[in-house]
Write a protein that holds these residues in place. Structure first.
Motif, PDB file in Angstrom:
ATOM      1  N   VAL A   1       2.241   3.180 -23.112  1.00 17.02           N
ATOM      2  CA  VAL A   1       3.883   3.561 -22.736  1.00 17.02           C
ATOM      3  C   VAL A   1       4.251   2.750 -22.608  1.00 17.02           C
ATOM      4  O   VAL A   1       5.798   3.316 -23.039  1.00 17.02           O
ATOM      5  CB  VAL A   1       3.290   3.898 -20.664  1.00 17.02           C
ATOM      6  CG1 VAL A   1       4.442   4.942 -20.361  1.00 17.02           C
ATOM      7  CG2 VAL A   1       1.964   5.495 -20.808  1.00 17.02           C
TER       8      VAL A   1
ATOM      9  N   ASN B   1       5.033   0.279 -24.088  1.00 17.63           N
ATOM     10  CA  ASN B   1       5.295   0.080 -25.969  1.00 17.63           C
ATOM     11  C   ASN B   1       5.711   1.656 -26.852  1.00 17.63           C
ATOM     12  O   ASN B   1       6.857   1.116 -27.622  1.00 17.63           O
ATOM     13  CB  ASN B   1       4.066   0.071 -26.560  1.00 17.63           C
ATOM     14  CG  ASN B   1       2.905   0.681 -26.072  1.00 17.63           C
ATOM     15  OD1 ASN B   1       3.250   1.154 -26.240  1.00 17.63           O
ATOM     16  ND2 ASN B   1       1.333   0.158 -27.343  1.00 17.63           N
ATOM     17  N   SER B   2       5.132   2.467 -25.977  1.00 16.49           N
ATOM     18  CA  SER B   2       5.800   4.181 -26.085  1.00 16.49           C
ATOM     19  C   SER B   2       7.264   4.039 -26.068  1.00 16.49           C
ATOM     20  O   SER B   2       8.380   3.907 -27.137  1.00 16.49           O
ATOM     21  CB  SER B   2       5.927   5.245 -25.659  1.00 16.49           C
ATOM     22  OG  SER B   2       4.139   4.987 -26.880  1.00 16.49           O
TER      23      SER B   2
ATOM     24  N   ALA C   1       9.055   1.486 -28.525  1.00 15.74           N
ATOM     25  CA  ALA C   1       9.405   2.096 -29.560  1.00 15.74           C
ATOM     26  C   ALA C   1      11.015   3.552 -29.794  1.00 15.74           C
ATOM     27  O   ALA C   1      11.726   3.138 -30.641  1.00 15.74           O
ATOM     28  CB  ALA C   1       8.383   2.981 -29.924  1.00 15.74           C
ATOM     29  N   ALA C   2      11.073   3.971 -27.994  1.00 15.07           N
ATOM     30  CA  ALA C   2      11.889   5.205 -28.301  1.00 15.07           C
ATOM     31  C   ALA C   2      12.894   4.005 -28.154  1.00 15.07           C
ATOM     32  O   ALA C   2      14.649   4.813 -29.076  1.00 15.07           O
ATOM     33  CB  ALA C   2      11.454   5.711 -26.918  1.00 15.07           C
TER      34      ALA C   2
ATOM     35  N   HIS D   1      12.543   4.479 -33.145  1.00 20.61           N
ATOM     36  CA  HIS D   1      11.021   4.991 -33.757  1.00 20.61           C
ATOM     37  C   HIS D   1      11.002   6.369 -33.084  1.00 20.61           C
ATOM     38  O   HIS D   1      10.608   6.603 -31.886  1.00 20.61           O
ATOM     39  CB  HIS D   1      10.225   3.822 -33.656  1.00 20.61           C
ATOM     40  CG  HIS D   1      10.415   2.639 -34.386  1.00 20.61           C
ATOM     41  ND1 HIS D   1      10.826   1.790 -33.429  1.00 20.61           N
ATOM     42  CD2 HIS D   1       9.853   2.102 -35.858  1.00 20.61           C
ATOM     43  CE1 HIS D   1      10.911   0.901 -34.668  1.00 20.61           C
ATOM     44  NE2 HIS D   1      10.707   0.715 -35.686  1.00 20.61           N
TER      45      HIS D   1
ATOM     46  N   LEU E   1       8.471   9.399 -32.180  1.00 19.52           N
ATOM     47  CA  LEU E   1       6.089   9.199 -31.338  1.00 19.52           C
ATOM     48  C   LEU E   1       6.203  10.898 -31.243  1.00 19.52           C
ATOM     49  O   LEU E   1       6.684  11.580 -31.652  1.00 19.52           O
ATOM     50  CB  LEU E   1       6.548   8.659 -29.850  1.00 19.52           C
ATOM     51  CG  LEU E   1       7.630   7.510 -29.453  1.00 19.52           C
ATOM     52  CD1 LEU E   1       7.541   7.950 -27.855  1.00 19.52           C
ATOM     53  CD2 LEU E   1       7.114   6.731 -30.071  1.00 19.52           C
TER      54      LEU E   1
ATOM     55  N   THR F   1       0.851  10.955 -28.932  1.00 10.90           N
ATOM     56  CA  THR F   1       1.340   9.547 -29.062  1.00 10.90           C
ATOM     57  C   THR F   1       1.625  10.299 -27.376  1.00 10.90           C
ATOM     58  O   THR F   1       1.380   9.676 -26.422  1.00 10.90           O
ATOM     59  CB  THR F   1       2.366   8.550 -29.417  1.00 10.90           C
ATOM     60  OG1 THR F   1       1.435   8.021 -30.649  1.00 10.90           O
ATOM     61  CG2 THR F   1       2.038   7.872 -28.373  1.00 10.90           C
ATOM     62  N   ILE F   2       2.605  11.027 -27.456  1.00 10.44           N
ATOM     63  CA  ILE F   2       2.915  11.768 -26.197  1.00 10.44           C
ATOM     64  C   ILE F   2       2.539  12.829 -25.131  1.00 10.44           C
ATOM     65  O   ILE F   2       2.264  12.461 -24.302  1.00 10.44           O
ATOM     66  CB  ILE F   2       4.249  12.995 -26.960  1.00 10.44           C
ATOM     67  CG1 ILE F   2       5.567  12.457 -27.420  1.00 10.44           C
ATOM     68  CG2 ILE F   2       4.946  13.112 -25.004  1.00 10.44           C
ATOM     69  CD1 ILE F   2       5.925  11.451 -26.672  1.00 10.44           C
TER      70      ILE F   2
ATOM     71  N   ASP G   1       0.317   9.315 -23.782  1.00 15.43           N
ATOM     72  CA  ASP G   1       1.465   8.917 -22.685  1.00 15.43           C
ATOM     73  C   ASP G   1       1.017   9.049 -21.396  1.00 15.43           C
ATOM     74  O   ASP G   1       1.148   9.108 -20.304  1.00 15.43           O
ATOM     75  CB  ASP G   1       2.432   8.381 -23.055  1.00 15.43           C
ATOM     76  CG  ASP G   1       2.286   7.280 -24.416  1.00 15.43           C
ATOM     77  OD1 ASP G   1       1.714   6.569 -24.533  1.00 15.43           O
ATOM     78  OD2 ASP G   1       3.131   7.273 -25.019  1.00 15.43           O
TER      79      ASP G   1
ATOM     80  N   TYR H   1      12.323  10.367 -23.400  1.00 14.62           N
ATOM     81  CA  TYR H   1      10.668  10.329 -22.736  1.00 14.62           C
ATOM     82  C   TYR H   1      10.553  10.260 -21.590  1.00 14.62           C
ATOM     83  O   TYR H   1       9.837  10.772 -21.401  1.00 14.62           O
ATOM     84  CB  TYR H   1       9.782   8.874 -23.685  1.00 14.62           C
ATOM     85  CG  TYR H   1       9.038   8.431 -23.391  1.00 14.62           C
ATOM     86  CD1 TYR H   1       8.330   8.413 -24.379  1.00 14.62           C
ATOM     87  CD2 TYR H   1       8.718   7.620 -22.621  1.00 14.62           C
ATOM     88  CE1 TYR H   1       7.194   8.341 -23.965  1.00 14.62           C
ATOM     89  CE2 TYR H   1       7.666   7.038 -22.955  1.00 14.62           C
ATOM     90  CZ  TYR H   1       7.291   6.962 -23.134  1.00 14.62           C
ATOM     91  OH  TYR H   1       5.796   7.081 -22.997  1.00 14.62           O
TER      92      TYR H   1
END
Length: 210
Positions: free
Chosen positions: A36, A38-39, A42-43, A47, A49, A53-54, A57, A93
């Motif tokens: 979570v 790290n996502s 990334a956002a 980056h 997703l 991945t969503i 998470d 996100y």
């Protein structure tokens, strides 16, 4: 980030983020590998997703926020227009994945600020940590090898684990470990206080300390 730390001088609560220099690489690696978190990184860095991945998470987010004791999420509009797309994606996100409710939205000369309250999350009475679980990355700190299998090797004499306790209480630690030879021992320290020594048998075995 600097403004978030400046605002902290008023609300005086810990924040999940900061600015540091000359720290061990693991301090960055821990959060870039944490589910979570790290996502969200990334956002924020532009980056995209994927749907898998969503969905993953969404399932993990309540446990991750509870682990870090996150009670609020605050979003600030970018001061540099070129960062707008990435920060809008981070906001989307938060609203799509995290168990939060928006309770504040204001715009002034500094930009827009939106605040979300994390919905109350009830934790389990016990916790099982398996090295192969994606969520277990939160529990292993310094002194452990690479992830990717059903077991993880301790690579230092002092290997640290992070466990969450909501309140002081009696607890029992059961450790299933592989000892290459008999008569090995593992000393257990909690917050720097020695609590006991576990005698380990050769091969795979479970040991217990209260």
């Amino acid at each position: 980030m600097m403004f978030a730390q400046w605002y902290q001088t008023t609300h005086r609560h810990p924040i999940l983020g900061g600015n540091t220099s000359r720290n061990p690489e693991l301090k960055f690696q821990y959060f870039t590998e944490a589910p979570v978190i790290n996502s969200l990184i990334a956002a924020e860095t532009g980056h995209k997703l994927d749907a898998a991945t969503i969905q993953r998470d969404k399932q993990l987010a309540p446990d991750v926020l509870r682990f870090f004791s996150v009670r609020y999420v605050v979003w600030h509009s970018p001061r540099n227009p070129q960062n707008r797309v990435a920060l809008d994606a981070a906001r989307a996100y938060v609203e799509q994945v995290l168990p939060v409710t928006k309770f504040y939205d204001a715009t002034d000369e500094t930009g827009q600020t939106i605040a979300y309250r994390v919905r109350e999350i009830t934790g389990p009475s016990g916790q099982t940590i398996r090295a192969g679980d994606y969520l277990a990355r939160l529990n292993f700190a310094e002194g452990w090898g690479a992830f990717g299998g059903s077991a993880i090797w301790a690579t230092r004499r002092e290997a640290k684990m992070l466990l969450r306790l909501d309140a002081p209480r009696e607890a029992t630690l059961v450790l299933r470990a592989f000892a290459p030879m008999p008569s090995q021992h593992a000393a257990v320290n909690v917050n720097g206080n020695a609590v006991g020594t576990l005698a380990m048998q050769a091969g795979w075995a479970s040991t217990r300390s209260t």
